[in-house]
Design a protein around this motif. Structure first.
Motif, mmCIF file in Angstrom:
data_model
loop_
_atom_site.group_PDB
_atom_site.id
_atom_site.type_symbol
_atom_site.label_atom_id
_atom_site.label_comp_id
_atom_site.label_asym_id
_atom_site.label_seq_id
_atom_site.Cartn_x
_atom_site.Cartn_y
_atom_site.Cartn_z
ATOM 1 N N MET A 1 114.417 47.292 125.141
ATOM 2 C CA MET A 1 115.223 48.241 125.906
ATOM 3 C C MET A 1 114.447 48.910 127.045
ATOM 4 N N VAL A 2 113.236 49.396 126.732
ATOM 5 C CA VAL A 2 112.530 50.200 127.706
ATOM 6 C C VAL A 2 111.964 49.350 128.848
ATOM 7 N N VAL A 3 111.386 48.199 128.523
ATOM 8 C CA VAL A 3 110.762 47.383 129.557
ATOM 9 C C VAL A 3 111.751 46.982 130.646
ATOM 10 N N PRO A 4 112.949 46.487 130.316
ATOM 11 C CA PRO A 4 113.898 46.189 131.404
ATOM 12 C C PRO A 4 114.292 47.422 132.214
ATOM 13 N N ILE A 5 114.447 48.567 131.516
ATOM 14 C CA ILE A 5 114.809 49.788 132.241
ATOM 15 C C ILE A 5 113.698 50.202 133.192
ATOM 16 N N PHE B 1 104.779 56.145 144.733
ATOM 17 C CA PHE B 1 105.477 55.118 143.947
ATOM 18 C C PHE B 1 104.876 54.998 142.550
ATOM 19 N N TRP B 2 103.558 54.835 142.481
ATOM 20 C CA TRP B 2 102.945 54.631 141.175
ATOM 21 C C TRP B 2 103.025 55.886 140.303
ATOM 22 N N ARG B 3 102.868 57.039 140.901
ATOM 23 C CA ARG B 3 102.948 58.261 140.089
ATOM 24 C C ARG B 3 104.376 58.517 139.620
ATOM 25 N N LEU B 4 105.352 58.269 140.500
ATOM 26 C CA LEU B 4 106.745 58.441 140.109
ATOM 27 C C LEU B 4 107.123 57.463 139.012
ATOM 28 N N LEU B 5 106.684 56.224 139.153
ATOM 29 C CA LEU B 5 106.989 55.224 138.122
ATOM 30 C C LEU B 5 106.333 55.578 136.795
ATOM 31 N N ALA B 6 105.101 56.067 136.834
ATOM 32 C CA ALA B 6 104.415 56.449 135.601
ATOM 33 C C ALA B 6 105.133 57.597 134.902
ATOM 34 N N ALA C 1 111.558 48.229 134.562
ATOM 35 C CA ALA C 1 111.561 47.282 135.686
ATOM 36 C C ALA C 1 112.603 47.665 136.726
ATOM 37 N N VAL C 2 113.781 48.078 136.259
ATOM 38 C CA VAL C 2 114.829 48.508 137.200
ATOM 39 C C VAL C 2 114.392 49.774 137.928
ATOM 40 N N MET C 3 113.787 50.710 137.211
ATOM 41 C CA MET C 3 113.304 51.933 137.856
ATOM 42 C C MET C 3 112.212 51.626 138.876
ATOM 43 N N ALA C 4 111.326 50.658 138.552
ATOM 44 C CA ALA C 4 110.274 50.299 139.492
ATOM 45 C C ALA C 4 110.865 49.742 140.779
ATOM 46 N N LEU C 5 111.899 48.910 140.645
ATOM 47 C CA LEU C 5 112.546 48.364 141.835
ATOM 48 C C LEU C 5 113.194 49.483 142.651
#
Length: 466
Positions: A167-171, A14-19, A173-177
């Motif tokens: 723009m990036v922070v909300p995106i 999860f963390w590596r994919l999100l990064a 957040a959606v990707m993290a979810l």
């Protein structure tokens, strides 16, 4: 010394994919911003910055412009320089040919902090311009220009940070979810084969050889580990089979020389040395028979039938009494009340012989060894020192010996316990004044047959090796 390190595959993925997703997204946004808008944004922002540094407030309150080196360079680099500088009091500075679209803006944008013109869809015919209010000494000052200037780094970074924040922070957040939900599902489905292999590994036991881990649905990255484990299991099976063959062959080969040894010792004149030799030979014979019993029971070679406890006790006492007499004991025998049980005669005979051998070894070499029986039990007692409290809970453990004198292998009582337990009975040892007493108890009613021989063989196999 290496430390054991464990981690959650779900969390690590999860963390590596999100990064990775976040970094890629940020890089893409930076590239798009740079390609699409950054040059105009940076040039007009640079012009406004040069003008801001040059503007000053005159004593009369009017606005003035110092002839700085940057202003002179700007006029040199941009001959079509134009700008309008005004404050809320109506003071105005202008230079150059102001496009008609911006000549009459005046105070219409007093309530707008900053704006861009000519950069949106539908504005192709309008020249690009930038308006911005800046706080200065004496109040807010409005700058309006469309002239390209130098590219200041700080405003560029500030603008990029604003865009990323919006723009990036909300995106991200959606990707993290999405990653939080999808990662466990993907990992679980990808590791189904590993879960099945783990279940198969739990069924592998020392007495059930030939088990292997399935390579079905195993990821290619983990398949080499599964194959290596299977090869290791194969080597263990081969080594264990060699060990079993060696133990069985050795026990069979020892029977003949032990019998010859007993015969030769028996022909010697009576003496304390003869007694010691008889005991040592008896222990060697018992150990040999224990080894054969282990192999026989492990291989399922057990046959349950009706066993008369009285006859069993008579047969054992006849065989063991000479050894007890030679060790200095008196033997008492009372089995008139013995009944019948279902069991394996050879296994039960070996269990009772082990109990008697234990009494002979630890009874103090004096007093009486008694063997009595009831309808569903057999009891062996001695008048020795008894069992120390600190070892009473361990005497049934495999390879446990009360004395480190090299006598016995520590298999006798453990073998007794497992044989009696799998006949549905119980073995207990307790102290009596004087000595110790061991009782083998069986259920009053027991159906013959069933799967008892197979269960007996399985459990006996568990003590075949340390």
């Amino acid at each position: 010394m290496s430390k054991h390190c464990s981690y959650s595959l779900h969390k690590r993925l999860f963390w590596r994919l999100l990064a990775v997703q976040s970094v890629v997204l940020i890089l893409v946004m930076i590239v798009l911003i740079s390609v699409a808008k950054i040059w105009d944004y940076r040039s007009t922002e640079g012009t406004i910055e040069i003008l801001r540094q040059a503007v000053f407030r005159q004593p009369t309150g009017a606005l003035g412009l110092r002839e700085t080196e940057d202003i002179r360079q700007l006029r040199k680099d941009a001959p079509d320089l134009w700008y309008t500088i005004r404050d809320m009091q109506g003071h105005v500075l202008t230079e150059g040919r102001i496009p008609k679209e911006y000549a009459s803006i005046g105070n219409t944008l007093d309530h707008v902090g900053q704006a861009r013109f000519g950069e949106n869809l539908g504005d192709h015919d309008r020249p690009a311009a930038r308006m911005k209010w800046i706080a200065m000494d004496g109040g807010q000052v409005q700058f309006l220009t469309g002239t390209d200037g130098p590219n200041p780094l700080a405003p560029f970074l500030f603008g990029v940070s604003l865009i990323l924040a919006k723009m990036v922070v909300p995106i991200v957040a959606v990707m993290a979810l999405g990653a939080l939900i999808a990662t466990p599902l993907v990992v679980r489905r990808s590791l189904v084969g590993i879960d099945q292999a783990a279940l198969q590994a739990d069924t592998i036991d020392i007495d059930q050889r030939g088990g292997r881990l399935s390579a079905d649905d195993i990821p290619d990255e983990i398949a080499p580990l599964v194959r290596a484990v299977n090869r290791a299991l194969g080597r263990l099976d081969e080594g264990y089979e060699r060990q079993e063959r060696f133990l069985t062959d050795a026990a069979h080969e020892l029977r003949t020389p032990i019998a010859i040894l007993n015969t030769r010792i028996g022909s010697l004149p009576h003496s304390s040395i003869k007694t010691d030799l008889l005991e040592d030979a008896a222990r060697l014979a018992v150990l040999t028979e224990q080894m054969l019993d282990l192999q026989r029971l492990k291989q399922g070679k057990v046959q349950f039938s009706k066993v008369d406890l009285g006859q069993l006790a008579r047969k054992v006492i006849i065989e063991m009494a000479p050894l007890a007499f030679a060790a200095g004991y008196t033997v008492q025998f009372e089995v008139d009340g013995a009944g019948e049980i279902d069991g394996d005669p050879l296994a039960l005979q070996r269990a009772l012989m082990n109990i008697l051998q234990n009494a002979i070894n630890h009874g103090g070499r004096k007093g009486i060894i008694s063997l009595t029986s009831g309808c569903n039990w057999i009891e062996v007692s001695d008048e020795g020192p008894g069992i120390p409290a600190d070892v009473r809970d361990r005497i049934f453990e495999p390879f446990f010996k009360r004395h480190h004198d090299g006598r016995g292998a520590g298999l006798g009582l453990n073998l007794v316990r497992d044989i009696i337990r799998l006949h549905g009975g119980e073995v207990t040892i307790d102290n009596r004044n004087p000595g110790a007493v061991c009782r083998l108890s069986f259920p009053l009613e027991r159906a013959a047959g069933g799967d008892t021989p197979q269960r007996l063989a399985r459990v006996m196999g568990s003590i075949a090796s340390p």
